[in-house]
Write a protein that holds these residues in place. Sequence first.
Motif, PDB file in Angstrom:
ATOM      1  N   SER A 140     -78.856 -37.753  40.857  1.00  0.00           N
ATOM      2  CA  SER A 140     -77.739 -37.244  40.037  1.00  0.00           C
ATOM      3  C   SER A 140     -76.574 -36.770  40.899  1.00  0.00           C
ATOM      4  O   SER A 140     -75.421 -36.888  40.499  1.00  0.00           O
ATOM      5  CB  SER A 140     -78.204 -36.144  39.088  1.00  0.00           C
ATOM      6  N   ALA A 144     -72.949 -38.214  40.350  1.00  0.00           N
ATOM      7  CA  ALA A 144     -71.863 -37.256  40.110  1.00  0.00           C
ATOM      8  C   ALA A 144     -70.698 -37.494  41.072  1.00  0.00           C
ATOM      9  O   ALA A 144     -69.535 -37.475  40.668  1.00  0.00           O
ATOM     10  CB  ALA A 144     -72.380 -35.827  40.254  1.00  0.00           C
ATOM     11  N   ALA A 154     -74.255 -35.565  35.205  1.00  0.00           N
ATOM     12  CA  ALA A 154     -74.890 -36.765  35.760  1.00  0.00           C
ATOM     13  C   ALA A 154     -76.387 -36.768  35.446  1.00  0.00           C
ATOM     14  O   ALA A 154     -76.934 -37.791  35.035  1.00  0.00           O
ATOM     15  CB  ALA A 154     -74.654 -36.849  37.261  1.00  0.00           C
TER      16      ALA A 154
END
Length: 165
Positions: A140, A144, A154
């Motif tokens: 993530s 992101a 995310a």
Amino acid sequence: MGKKAEYKAGEFVVYPTHGVGEVIGTVTEEVLGSALDLLVIKFPQDRMTLRIPVAKAGDSGLRRLSSRKVMDEALAKLRGRAKVRRTMWSRRAQEYEAKINSGNPAAIAEVVRDLRRNTTQSEQSYSERQMYQVALDRLSREVAAIERIDQEKAATRLEKIMTVV
């Protein structure tokens, strides 16, 4: 042109064992009597600053953020079926850790996918949940940085991809 121009201050990079960090710049320090150019990378999530010799940056596995195409291919793995193996957890944990520390988004996505499937099962161990969280965080953070959104959004997006299956 020298190696110094390879990474610029403010650029996000991925270091395999720590994930996404921001290049602060380069500094020259004296080490054992000789000048050494070091790339300084900050990892705010770990409250850590890493200094890598500029000449060794490529050998260390340091890389730029994945392209959208590479990340889309990795995220496609989240939609696949989990591979449930009957091997001992300690062996699977080693394999998962190696995938996470490879820095390869597709390999990390496989870990997220395989461990996510087990969250519906009550017998999932603490270490499985921990490893899932590490893999999800690592993936993530890169999503992101690529999408220029915060990590929480995310992670939510990744979870959503997996629940659509």
